[in-house]
Design an enzyme around this catalytic site. Structure first.
Site, short mmCIF file in Angstrom:
data_model
loop_
_atom_site.label_atom_id
_atom_site.label_comp_id
_atom_site.label_asym_id
_atom_site.label_seq_id
_atom_site.Cartn_x
_atom_site.Cartn_y
_atom_site.Cartn_z
N SER A 189 5.66 -13.14 -9.84
CA SER A 189 4.50 -13.14 -10.75
C SER A 189 4.88 -13.59 -12.16
CB SER A 189 3.91 -11.74 -10.83
OG SER A 189 3.64 -11.25 -9.54
N GLU A 239 14.20 -19.93 -6.78
CA GLU A 239 13.69 -18.82 -5.97
C GLU A 239 14.48 -18.81 -4.66
OE1 GLU A 239 11.44 -16.11 -6.12
OE2 GLU A 239 12.47 -15.86 -4.21
N CYS A 277 4.63 -9.55 -5.18
CA CYS A 277 3.18 -9.33 -5.10
C CYS A 277 2.56 -10.07 -3.92
CB CYS A 277 2.53 -9.77 -6.42
SG CYS A 277 0.75 -9.64 -6.39
N CYS A 300 1.40 -6.40 -3.37
CA CYS A 300 -0.05 -6.22 -3.59
C CYS A 300 -0.92 -6.86 -2.52
CB CYS A 300 -0.47 -6.83 -4.93
SG CYS A 300 0.75 -6.92 -6.20
N LYS A 353 -0.50 -5.60 1.17
CA LYS A 353 -0.96 -4.20 1.13
C LYS A 353 -2.48 -4.11 1.07
CE LYS A 353 -1.63 -2.43 -2.62
NZ LYS A 353 -0.89 -1.84 -3.69
N TYR A 393 3.05 5.63 -5.92
CA TYR A 393 1.83 4.97 -5.45
C TYR A 393 2.07 4.12 -4.20
CZ TYR A 393 2.60 0.20 -7.31
OH TYR A 393 3.06 -1.07 -7.54
N ILE A 394 3.25 3.51 -4.07
CA ILE A 394 3.50 2.66 -2.90
C ILE A 394 3.57 3.50 -1.63
CG2 ILE A 394 5.18 1.10 -1.81
CD1 ILE A 394 5.79 -0.02 -4.61
N GLU A 429 0.03 4.90 -0.80
CA GLU A 429 -0.88 3.87 -0.29
C GLU A 429 -0.58 3.54 1.17
OE1 GLU A 429 -1.81 1.17 -4.27
OE2 GLU A 429 -0.15 0.61 -3.00
N GLY A 467 11.34 4.55 -4.58
CA GLY A 467 11.52 3.90 -5.87
C GLY A 467 12.09 2.50 -5.74
N THR A 482 1.92 -6.46 -11.36
CA THR A 482 1.79 -7.91 -11.43
C THR A 482 1.13 -8.41 -12.72
OG1 THR A 482 1.90 -8.29 -9.08
CG2 THR A 482 0.52 -9.81 -10.32
N HIS A 491 -28.12 2.74 -12.11
CA HIS A 491 -28.49 3.73 -11.11
C HIS A 491 -29.02 3.06 -9.85
CE1 HIS A 491 -29.65 7.68 -9.72
NE2 HIS A 491 -30.82 7.17 -9.36
N GLU A 513 -21.91 5.23 -12.83
CA GLU A 513 -22.78 5.69 -13.92
C GLU A 513 -22.36 7.07 -14.44
OE1 GLU A 513 -26.91 6.80 -12.92
OE2 GLU A 513 -26.34 6.72 -10.80
P1 FAD Z 1 8.84 -10.32 -8.38
O1 FAD Z 1 7.43 -10.62 -8.05
O2 FAD Z 1 9.54 -9.30 -7.56
O3 FAD Z 1 9.62 -11.70 -8.32
C1 FAD Z 1 11.01 -11.79 -8.44
C2 FAD Z 1 11.46 -12.97 -7.62
O4 FAD Z 1 12.81 -13.30 -7.98
C3 FAD Z 1 11.49 -12.70 -6.13
O5 FAD Z 1 10.71 -13.65 -5.46
C4 FAD Z 1 12.97 -12.80 -5.75
O6 FAD Z 1 13.15 -13.37 -4.47
C5 FAD Z 1 13.49 -13.73 -6.83
N1 FAD Z 1 14.92 -13.60 -7.14
C6 FAD Z 1 15.62 -12.48 -7.39
N2 FAD Z 1 16.88 -12.78 -7.72
C7 FAD Z 1 16.99 -14.13 -7.69
C8 FAD Z 1 18.03 -15.06 -7.95
N3 FAD Z 1 19.24 -14.64 -8.36
N4 FAD Z 1 17.80 -16.38 -7.80
C9 FAD Z 1 16.58 -16.82 -7.39
N5 FAD Z 1 15.54 -15.99 -7.14
C10 FAD Z 1 15.74 -14.67 -7.30
N6 FAD Z 1 1.39 -4.52 -8.56
C11 FAD Z 1 0.09 -4.55 -8.89
O7 FAD Z 1 -0.26 -4.97 -9.98
N7 FAD Z 1 -0.87 -4.12 -7.99
C12 FAD Z 1 -0.55 -3.68 -6.76
O8 FAD Z 1 -1.44 -3.31 -5.99
C13 FAD Z 1 0.82 -3.66 -6.39
N8 FAD Z 1 1.19 -3.26 -5.16
C14 FAD Z 1 2.50 -3.30 -4.80
C15 FAD Z 1 2.85 -2.90 -3.52
C16 FAD Z 1 4.16 -2.92 -3.12
C17 FAD Z 1 4.51 -2.49 -1.72
C18 FAD Z 1 5.16 -3.35 -4.03
C19 FAD Z 1 6.60 -3.38 -3.60
C20 FAD Z 1 4.84 -3.75 -5.31
C21 FAD Z 1 3.50 -3.72 -5.71
N9 FAD Z 1 3.11 -4.10 -7.00
C22 FAD Z 1 1.78 -4.10 -7.34
C23 FAD Z 1 4.11 -4.45 -8.02
C24 FAD Z 1 4.20 -5.96 -8.19
O9 FAD Z 1 4.41 -6.57 -6.94
C25 FAD Z 1 5.35 -6.28 -9.14
O10 FAD Z 1 5.16 -5.55 -10.33
C26 FAD Z 1 5.40 -7.75 -9.48
O11 FAD Z 1 5.56 -8.53 -8.32
C27 FAD Z 1 6.55 -8.01 -10.46
O12 FAD Z 1 6.68 -9.38 -10.70
P2 FAD Z 1 8.08 -9.97 -11.15
O13 FAD Z 1 7.84 -11.40 -11.47
O14 FAD Z 1 8.69 -9.11 -12.17
O15 FAD Z 1 9.03 -9.85 -9.88
#
Ligand code: FAD
Length: 464
Positions: free
Chosen positions: A13, A33, A41, A46, A49, A180-181, A184, A263, A323, A448, A453
């Protein structure tokens, strides 16, 4: 000249949002990546889920359908069909992300990136067997599930497995952890028909959320059939002829599948990235310390999203490892670096939801946090039966709560348990970001008949 103006490590994200915005301002950007573009996400968080949540929601509606005149002959769930359909959608979204990056002119490199060192002011990044130079680096590597070390831990799965794989529906599921995870996923499986138990250390799930929300959601989830085992410390997991047994300080719990949702930490991703040798400051979870511009202790190296400490705003990881926060932070970095438009993320009114059945949602301070900050607060609370439950004479109840700062009359906390909580709190987050007062809530004409409300018709404070 460096190969890139910005090298983004991690295509989730935060990384994708920053890369696209930076490229739109003319920067030469690459993203590495090592899994699938879209990140947690889209691939294992997200989105899958929420699709499973929609699947589970049917069971909730089937329950009341008869009272509304519908005859449904024993609806059957094909669990694996749901999982395959979910995965097809995830693949489609992953394709959209790839196309989006191409269109934005961002170079996407498949592979695990590490920072090999510096060449003058530039960073040297190693990825896919080669070295490239970049004027600046954004670390957006996210966080990963943390499984405690204990006997039998090899028998358990994490949320990554549950949301990515196709497997036969377990008859019995034990979920360890009630953030929350965990909650849910437990609620979703329970409504899908799996006999589900949540093992938690505390008395209530969702540490960090408002006490009324925690209490009332726990009660509603149990009414729906979810089992909670509070005050239970997990000691080990054993494999027997009949499945798996989670041994806890409060006795054993049996299941066919055990999911640990205990966690998520940045450490697995931030360790080995080359940050230590550069001298990048991190906390003990491996989260990178950043300032209000998301710059780390090493100038030119930035971090956003779950792998950062959110510029010190991460007082509650479950509220800020989200996200929209990662996206907002990523865009702030791109705007400041490539559009001379520095600004800040406003964390105080981040809306958050728990996609259980029923849902819960919250914005701002809990009553306890507000009082701990020394604020003189007035609390408004209502509990009522949603209209949907009148014909089936159901037991579901909605809880709504407002925390109001007496001095300014501002609504500083809003909490809800009940259907559509996520949709409702998003709307109120706008009002609270604009600094809405209780008087303005009162002056707002109600819509309503709706549940929402009730948020504008609470006139008497608790104890008032
Ligand atoms: P990420 O989205 O985790 O992206 C990090 C990326 O870096 C990954 O794709 C990984 O493969 C890549 N990476 C790591 N190391 C390297 C490397 N050395 N070289 C190349 N690539 C690498 N948030 C919400 O807002 N609403 C929700 O409903 C929600 N539900 C969730 C449900 C679950 C089960 C989980 C686990 C999380 C949920 N979240 C939710 C949290 C949300 O997914 C994260 O907060 C968000 O994705 C964080 O974004 P980010 O860019 O920090 O990391």
């Amino acid at each position: 000249m460096a190969d890139y103006d910005l090298f983004v490590i991690g295509g989730g994200s935060g990384g994708v949002a920053c890369a696209r915005r930076a490229a739109s301002h003319g920067a030469r950007v690459a993203v590495a990546e090592h899994s699938r573009l879209g990140g947690t996400c889209v691939i294992r968080g997200c989105v899958p889920k929420k699709l499973m949540h929609y699947g589970a929601h049917f069971a909730d509606m089937f329950k009341v359908a008869r009272a509304y005149g519908w005859d449904l002959d024993e609806p059957q769930l094909d669990f694996e069909r749901l999982a395959r359909a979910r995965n097809k959608e995830i693949t489609r979204l992953n394709g959209i992300y790839i196309a989006m990056m191409e269109k934005a002119g961002v170079t996407v490199i498949d592979g695990k990136a590490t920072i090999a060192g510096r060449s003058g002011d530039d960073f040297i990044v190693e990825v896919a067997g080669r070295q490239v130079s970049a004027r600046r680096v954004l670390v957006a590597v996210g966080a990963s599930p943390v499984l405690p070390k204990m006997p039998g831990i090899d028998h358990v799965v994490s949320s990554d497995f549950v949301l990515e794989e196709v497997f036969p529906q377990p008859e019995r599921l034990v979920v360890v952890g009630a953030g929350y995870i965990g909650l849910e996923l437990a609620s979703i499986f329970s409504w899908l028909g799996t006999d589900t138990t949540v093992v938690l250390r505390a008395d209530l799930p969702l540490r960090g959320f408002d006490e009324d929300l925690r209490h009332d959601l726990a009660a509603q989830l149990q009414l729906g059939g979810l089992k909670l085992k509070p005050h239970a410390m997990t000691e080990c997991v054993e494999k027997t002829a009949h499945g798996l047994v989670v041994q806890t300080s409060d006795g054993p719990v049996e299941g066919d599948m055990v999911l640990f949702a205990t966690g998520r930490d940045p450490m697995p991703s931030t360790r080995g990235l080359g940050l230590e040798s550069l001298g990048v400051g991190m906390n003990k979870r491996g989260a990178i310390h950043v300032d209000e511009a998301y710059e780390s202790s090493v100038p030119g190296l930035y971090a956003v999203g779950d792998c950062s400490d959110h510029a010190g705003h991460a007082f509650n990881a479950s509220i800020h490892d989200l996200t929209p926060i990662a996206i907002a932070e990523g865009r702030v970095v791109a705007e400041a670096l490539f559009n001379d438009n520095p600004h800040k993320v406003f964390y105080e009114t981040t809306p958050t939801a728990i996609f259980s059945l029923p849902q819960a949602g919250a914005i701002g301070l809990t009553e306890r946090d507000a009082r701990a900050r020394g604020l003189d607060v007035e609390v408004y609370r209502t509990r009522f039966r949603p209209m949907l439950q009148t014909l089936p004479d159901g037991q579901e109840r909605i809880t709504m709560k407002l925390v109001v700062d007496k001095a300014s009359d501002k609504v500083i906390g809003l909490h809800m348990v009940g259907g559509d909580a996520a949709e409702i709190v998003q709307g109120f987050a706008v009002a609270m970001t604009a600094g809405a007062t209780k008087a303005q809530f009162d002056a707002t004409v109600a819509l309503h008949p709706s549940a929402a409300e009730e948020f504008v018709t609470m006139y008497t404070p608790v104890g008032g």
